[in-house]
Design a protein around this motif. Sequence first.
Motif, mmCIF file in Angstrom:
data_model
loop_
_atom_site.group_PDB
_atom_site.id
_atom_site.type_symbol
_atom_site.label_atom_id
_atom_site.label_comp_id
_atom_site.label_asym_id
_atom_site.label_seq_id
_atom_site.Cartn_x
_atom_site.Cartn_y
_atom_site.Cartn_z
ATOM 1 N N PRO A 254 16.111 -0.992 12.321
ATOM 2 C CA PRO A 254 16.389 -2.080 13.267
ATOM 3 C C PRO A 254 15.160 -2.876 13.710
ATOM 4 N N ASN A 255 13.974 -2.273 13.660
ATOM 5 C CA ASN A 255 12.788 -2.989 14.124
ATOM 6 C C ASN A 255 11.986 -3.632 12.987
ATOM 7 N N LEU A 256 12.610 -3.789 11.811
ATOM 8 C CA LEU A 256 11.950 -4.479 10.700
ATOM 9 C C LEU A 256 12.803 -5.681 10.293
ATOM 10 N N THR A 257 12.174 -6.844 10.278
ATOM 11 C CA THR A 257 12.857 -8.089 9.938
ATOM 12 C C THR A 257 12.152 -8.736 8.759
ATOM 13 N N CYS A 258 12.926 -9.181 7.789
ATOM 14 C CA CYS A 258 12.378 -9.883 6.623
ATOM 15 C C CYS A 258 12.470 -11.384 6.857
ATOM 16 N N THR A 259 11.366 -12.079 6.636
ATOM 17 C CA THR A 259 11.344 -13.522 6.812
ATOM 18 C C THR A 259 10.585 -14.172 5.653
ATOM 19 N N ALA A 260 10.720 -15.486 5.588
ATOM 20 C CA ALA A 260 10.082 -16.252 4.510
ATOM 21 C C ALA A 260 8.842 -16.982 5.022
ATOM 22 N N CYS A 261 7.913 -17.184 4.110
ATOM 23 C CA CYS A 261 6.773 -18.052 4.349
ATOM 24 C C CYS A 261 6.843 -19.165 3.298
ATOM 25 N N THR A 262 5.902 -20.075 3.336
ATOM 26 C CA THR A 262 5.802 -21.101 2.303
ATOM 27 C C THR A 262 4.421 -20.984 1.661
ATOM 28 N N PRO A 263 4.171 -21.671 0.574
ATOM 29 C CA PRO A 263 2.840 -21.594 -0.034
ATOM 30 C C PRO A 263 1.710 -22.081 0.874
ATOM 31 N N THR A 264 2.035 -22.917 1.859
ATOM 32 C CA THR A 264 0.990 -23.455 2.727
ATOM 33 C C THR A 264 1.110 -23.028 4.186
ATOM 34 N N SER A 265 2.072 -22.160 4.497
ATOM 35 C CA SER A 265 2.255 -21.744 5.890
ATOM 36 C C SER A 265 2.751 -20.307 5.974
ATOM 37 N N PRO A 266 2.170 -19.517 6.896
ATOM 38 C CA PRO A 266 2.650 -18.147 7.071
ATOM 39 C C PRO A 266 4.001 -18.079 7.783
ATOM 40 N N CYS A 267 4.388 -19.160 8.458
ATOM 41 C CA CYS A 267 5.662 -19.189 9.195
ATOM 42 C C CYS A 267 5.763 -17.995 10.150
ATOM 43 N N LEU A 268 4.730 -17.831 10.973
ATOM 44 C CA LEU A 268 4.651 -16.669 11.863
ATOM 45 C C LEU A 268 5.624 -16.744 13.029
ATOM 46 N N PRO A 269 6.267 -15.637 13.328
ATOM 47 C CA PRO A 269 7.038 -15.554 14.572
ATOM 48 C C PRO A 269 6.075 -15.614 15.765
ATOM 49 N N ASP A 270 6.581 -15.986 16.921
ATOM 50 C CA ASP A 270 5.745 -16.191 18.113
ATOM 51 C C ASP A 270 5.169 -14.925 18.716
ATOM 52 N N ASP A 271 5.740 -13.776 18.390
ATOM 53 C CA ASP A 271 5.357 -12.546 19.089
ATOM 54 C C ASP A 271 4.404 -11.640 18.313
ATOM 55 N N VAL A 272 3.760 -12.147 17.282
ATOM 56 C CA VAL A 272 2.906 -11.326 16.419
ATOM 57 C C VAL A 272 1.588 -10.968 17.119
ATOM 58 N N ASP A 273 1.231 -9.689 17.053
ATOM 59 C CA ASP A 273 -0.063 -9.211 17.550
ATOM 60 C C ASP A 273 -1.067 -9.027 16.420
ATOM 61 N N LEU A 274 -0.564 -8.662 15.245
ATOM 62 C CA LEU A 274 -1.414 -8.426 14.076
ATOM 63 C C LEU A 274 -0.762 -9.040 12.847
ATOM 64 N N LEU A 275 -1.519 -9.902 12.178
ATOM 65 C CA LEU A 275 -1.099 -10.411 10.879
ATOM 66 C C LEU A 275 -1.923 -9.680 9.832
ATOM 67 N N PHE A 276 -1.250 -8.988 8.948
ATOM 68 C CA PHE A 276 -1.886 -8.176 7.912
ATOM 69 C C PHE A 276 -1.576 -8.781 6.554
ATOM 70 N N MET A 277 -2.610 -8.991 5.746
ATOM 71 C CA MET A 277 -2.436 -9.527 4.392
ATOM 72 C C MET A 277 -3.208 -8.665 3.409
ATOM 73 N N ALA A 278 -2.497 -7.879 2.620
ATOM 74 C CA ALA A 278 -3.141 -7.035 1.615
ATOM 75 C C ALA A 278 -2.876 -7.615 0.233
ATOM 76 N N ASN A 279 -3.947 -7.885 -0.488
ATOM 77 C CA ASN A 279 -3.859 -8.402 -1.857
ATOM 78 C C ASN A 279 -3.010 -9.672 -1.931
ATOM 79 N N THR A 280 -3.175 -10.518 -0.951
ATOM 80 C CA THR A 280 -2.397 -11.749 -0.840
ATOM 81 C C THR A 280 -3.281 -12.982 -0.778
ATOM 82 N N TYR A 281 -4.376 -12.911 -0.052
ATOM 83 C CA TYR A 281 -5.197 -14.090 0.214
ATOM 84 C C TYR A 281 -5.624 -14.794 -1.072
ATOM 85 N N ARG A 282 -5.975 -14.045 -2.079
ATOM 86 C CA ARG A 282 -6.458 -14.643 -3.327
ATOM 87 C C ARG A 282 -5.392 -15.450 -4.063
ATOM 88 N N PHE A 283 -4.126 -15.239 -3.732
ATOM 89 C CA PHE A 283 -3.044 -15.968 -4.393
ATOM 90 C C PHE A 283 -2.644 -17.249 -3.655
#
Length: 155
Positions: free
Chosen positions: A57-86
């Motif tokens: 219940p506490n995990l939600t799947c959402t979409a981003c775009t190639p130019t935007s993370p489309c972050l929800p308003d309540d994020v405390d930590l944005l984690f990107m593993a093996n993503t930035y280079r793409f």
Amino acid sequence: MIDYLSIAQNEVVADLGAGTGYFCQQFLTHTAAAKIYAIDLEPNIRIYLQRRFADVPNLTCTACTPTSPCLPDDVDLLFMANTYRFITERSTFLANLKQQLPEKARVVIVDFKGNHARVTPKMAMEEVIAAGFEIYHYERDSCPDHYLLSFRLAP
């Protein structure tokens, strides 16, 4: 890795480029995160994540775009593993991230540091600073093939 992130109880974590959900599962198993967002660009990956974590219940799947993370308003930590280079339009992406990132949130990039890295740690740091962020930690030696870059909005 989980210890490095120091996720506090009731924090909200966004895993950008969540892929098959490896780190989402680690956050669920080894932290007291209040909510986790699994964010990915690929529709088929999001379908997979929705099925994999359908009973969480506490995990939600959402979409981003190639130019935007489309972050929800309540994020405390944005984690990107093996993503930035793409991310091909990183300056646009970082500008959008700067607009979307809550004031006290932090960002952690984990990416490849080898000789053939698409985006070297130096390039990532220069791009993040140029976009108006403040680097507060950089770790190159704790992982054999990856660096960890932590940053937040500049004061």
